[in-house]
Design an enzyme around this catalytic site. Structure first.
Site, PDB file in Angstrom:
ATOM      1  N   HIS A 164       0.866  -1.183   0.000  1.00  0.00           N
ATOM      2  CA  HIS A 164       0.000   0.000   0.000  1.00  0.00           C
ATOM      3  C   HIS A 164       0.904   1.235   0.000  1.00  0.00           C
ATOM      4  CE1 HIS A 164      -3.645  -2.050   2.153  1.00  0.00           C
ATOM      5  NE2 HIS A 164      -4.007  -1.747   0.919  1.00  0.00           N
ATOM      6  N   CYS A 258      -2.106   2.827   9.034  1.00  0.00           N
ATOM      7  CA  CYS A 258      -3.124   1.844   8.646  1.00  0.00           C
ATOM      8  C   CYS A 258      -4.254   1.769   9.665  1.00  0.00           C
ATOM      9  CB  CYS A 258      -2.510   0.446   8.547  1.00  0.00           C
ATOM     10  SG  CYS A 258      -1.140   0.305   7.430  1.00  0.00           S
TER      11      CYS A 258
HETATM   12  N1  ARG Z   1      -3.583  -7.238   6.811  1.00  0.00           N
HETATM   13  C1  ARG Z   1      -4.064  -6.053   6.170  1.00  0.00           C
HETATM   14  C2  ARG Z   1      -4.097  -6.274   4.666  1.00  0.00           C
HETATM   15  O1  ARG Z   1      -3.258  -6.971   4.157  1.00  0.00           O
HETATM   16  C3  ARG Z   1      -3.211  -4.890   6.556  1.00  0.00           C
HETATM   17  C4  ARG Z   1      -3.689  -3.578   6.011  1.00  0.00           C
HETATM   18  C5  ARG Z   1      -2.736  -2.436   6.254  1.00  0.00           C
HETATM   19  N2  ARG Z   1      -3.289  -1.212   5.896  1.00  0.00           N
HETATM   20  C6  ARG Z   1      -2.675  -0.179   5.267  1.00  0.00           C
HETATM   21  N3  ARG Z   1      -3.308   0.918   5.087  1.00  0.00           N
HETATM   22  N4  ARG Z   1      -1.463  -0.310   4.747  1.00  0.00           N
HETATM   23  O2  ARG Z   1      -4.941  -5.788   3.964  1.00  0.00           O
END
Ligand code: ARG
Length: 272
Positions: A164, A258
């Site tokens: 992300h 996150c």
């Molecule tokens: N386990 C989650 C996923 O893989 C973590 C999300 C992390 N969020 C972020 N905004 N980077 O989707």
């Protein structure tokens, strides 16, 4: 910068599946420790004068505590994500319900293009940056651009560990930002480098401690612990780091940013 965020107490946070390189089902979450870390983080955020709104975690949605992925908020409009993986798609309805009940107008973007909200879309001054490849599709950004009414600076991600945009890029305001140079394609990196007067390049060790996954509140930067070089670089530029341990969440591939969705990212919150 932000003064109002949405958070979700991780009462049902677990690692039930593996949808990014950080997640290992064998690497169990210590539930009590995760809750304690999250509560401390919430306190630190509130101590900075930020209002924290809360959504309840659904038992069947173990990653719902990562509210940044819910969508993006523009004044009184909420644009929900289309999650890439089935494992997280059930969160969509919960977030939509919360925003409806809080009297936001919900505007969806075309299926089937997937995109994951503020995880991949971050405003920086009068620009908006959008990361794509692993969780957000390029095509989804065409439509998002129309709905937002804003041009998106599209940057392609290049390292699965930084799946992300908010894992490898943090606009700090006033022409400053932090980023992980190796997490982008050459083009993506160039777009970022062109837009900022001053960039903190986070090194390999601290980038893997999610140094860039920070919540910026004016001149305070709330971030994970164990990133002394980044803390120093921030201080040299007049920013103060507020460190809060999030290692239980790093097990799922997330940290401070996150765990927060900015409700005023694209303009002030409209009280209804
Ligand atoms: N386990 C989650 C996923 O893989 C973590 C999300 C992390 N969020 C972020 N905004 N980077 O989707």
């Amino acid at each position: 910068m932000t003064h109002r965020v949405l958070m979700c107490e991780p009462v049902h946070y677990r690692i039930d599946y593996e949808i990014n390189p950080w997640m290992r089902r064998s690497n169990r979450v210590d539930g009590a420790r995760a809750l304690a870390q999250w509560r401390r983080l919430r306190e630190r955020i509130e101590d900075l004068g930020v209002t924290v709104d809360l959504i309840q975690q659904a038992p069947e949605a173990p990653d719902m505590t990562f509210t940044a992925n819910a969508g993006v908020v523009l004044g009184d409009r909420f644009i929900p994500s289309n999650f890439r993986f089935e494992e997280r798609q059930q969160e969509e309805d919960h977030f939509i319900r919360w925003f409806r009940q809080a009297r936001y107008t919900v505007e969806t973007i075309h299926l089937p293009h997937y995109w994951e909200g503020e995880g991949d879309v971050l405003p920086a001054g009068d620009q908006v940056f959008a990361g794509y490849r692993y969780r957000t599709e390029y095509r989804a950004l065409d439509h998002l651009e129309e709905v937002l009414g804003r041009y998106l600076v599209r940057v392609e991600l290049a390292d699965e560990r930084f799946y992300h945009l908010d894992t490898c890029f943090a606009p700090l305001g006033e022409g400053h930002a932090m980023y992980v140079p190796e997490a982008f394609t050459a083009d993506g990196r160039e777009h970022i480098e062109r837009h900022f007067d001053d960039l903190i390049a986070v090194g390999p060790e601290e980038s893997l401690r999610f140094a860039c996954n920070a919540l910026v509140v004016d001149r305070e930067v709330v971030m994970n612990t164990g990133c002394p070089e980044t803390v120093r670089a921030l201080r040299e530029r007049g920013y103060e780091a507020v460190e809060s341990a999030t290692d239980e969440f790093i097990k799922a591939g997330g940290s401070v940013k996150c765990l927060t969705l900015m409700l005023d990212a694209f303009g002030p919150v409209v009280e209804t």
